[in-house]
Design an enzyme around this catalytic site. Structure first.
Site: not given
Length: 345
Positions: A33, A242
């Site tokens: 899947k 950041y």
């Protein structure tokens, strides 16, 4: 070219399936899947079929299309979500077997595809998919009269071998299927590893095929190599990324790599002891993971590499998952579509 490269070892995948199959005396299927856990269901399915898998499982009927085209007719493809509205033509055209989860799905299947193969999924305590004991008791006779090809359930805690839920679900599944002359399946990877009493007639490993826990003996299936876009030299006290999240404590050389959280390298990995590798040499990932970029301290290298490796035999999918506070499934299925995938066998 700044595209990172995801290298997929199909032979390792096949070996993992064979080794898991050798642990049982029943049939071993394969779960493919989520597009083969992000690695391409068609390639994964063909490899596993060549290794000996005769039955496959997908999450939704739409996932069965590419798989059927890859493995051809004759092999089984079962659908965990069952027979949903709009699935009838797909189930018929691509020879897919729904695992029916409710009375509504049973009625839909028997009315729209009479005689088409189906299985039954039972809820033995996970409270996710499948018929609960009362519902199953009410429709059991009707269902069995239509000759299902499989009765299955799913373990909630199989990655914790000592968890009491495993024995509880085993007992529930045994009681709910007693006397049914139909092949039975309870176990995915974790249940397969719990031992023979959990195996029944078919096991359906998923994550263990792809190198993930709880199958500790799995061969690694993927390697992620990320190009270096740029390097810069920092003086002590300068910061990276950041929020000034990392500060150089010594003269440092920083490499900026072309991948970030948009590529499945989760922001939670920042400052968690993760490394990028130049050969066997680990280089710390420093600062925040941003959308498209990761920064790495390469001060201890005697050269500037063209690329560094973030997933390899030393730092696996499970290593990243532990650092990010998640599971290998999430890391593996999040690996981005921007990666150039290469396959070896």
């Amino acid at each position: 070219m700044s595209t990172a490269r995801l290298k997929i070892n199909l032979e390792a995948l096949a070996i993992n399936w064979r080794n898991l199959d050798a642990r049982t005396n029943c049939e071993t299927a394969a779960v493919v899947k989520a597009n083969g856990y992000g690695l391409d269901a068609a390639r994964v399915g063909k490899t596993l079929a060549d290794a000996g898998a005769r039955n496959f499982f997908v999450a939704a009927a739409e996932e069965g299309i590419a798989l059927r085209r890859a493995i051809g007719p004759g092999l089984g493809i079962s659908v965990f979500s069952g027979h949903m509205p709009g699935d009838t033509k797909l189930l018929k055209d691509f020879q897919l077997t729904p695992m029916l989860n409710s009375l509504d799905q049973m009625l839909r299947h028997f009315e729209s595809l009479p005689g088409h193969p189906f299985g039954i999924q039972l809820d033995t305590g996970m409270n996710r998919l499948g018929m609960e004991p009362g519902e199953w008791a009410a429709v059991r006779g009707i269902a069995l009269a239509q000759s299902p090809v499989l009765i299955m359930s799913h373990l909630a805690c199989s990655d914790s071998p000592d968890h009491g839920m495993n024995e509880h679900q085993l007992e529930m599944f045994t009681q709910m299927t007693e006397g049914a002359d139909v092949p039975r399946s309870l176990s995915a990877t974790g249940g397969l590893l719990l031992g023979p009493k959990y195996h029944f007639d078919l096991c359906r490993p998923g994550i263990g095929l792809y190198g993930g826990a709880p199958y500790d003996a799995a061969l690694p299936v993927i390697e992620l190599e990320v190009p270096v876009i740029q390097t810069r030299d920092l003086a002590p006290g300068e910061t990276v990324g950041y929020g000034n999240a990392w500060t150089a404590q010594r003269p440092s050389r920083i490499a900026t790599l072309a991948a970030g959280y948009a590529d499945g390298l989760q922001r939670a990995l920042q400052n968690r002891g993760i490394h990028a590798y130049s050969g066997a040499v680990p280089c710390p990932v420093v600062g925040r993971v941003s959308m498209d970029l990761v920064t790495v301290d390469i001060s201890d290298l005697d050269h500037i590499p063209e690329a560094l490796t973030l997933i390899n035999e030393s730092q696996t999918v499970e290593t990243l998952a532990t650092a990010a506070g998640t599971i290998g499934y999430e890391i593996l299925t999040s690996l981005g579509h921007r990666y150039a995938r290469t396959y070896s066998s």
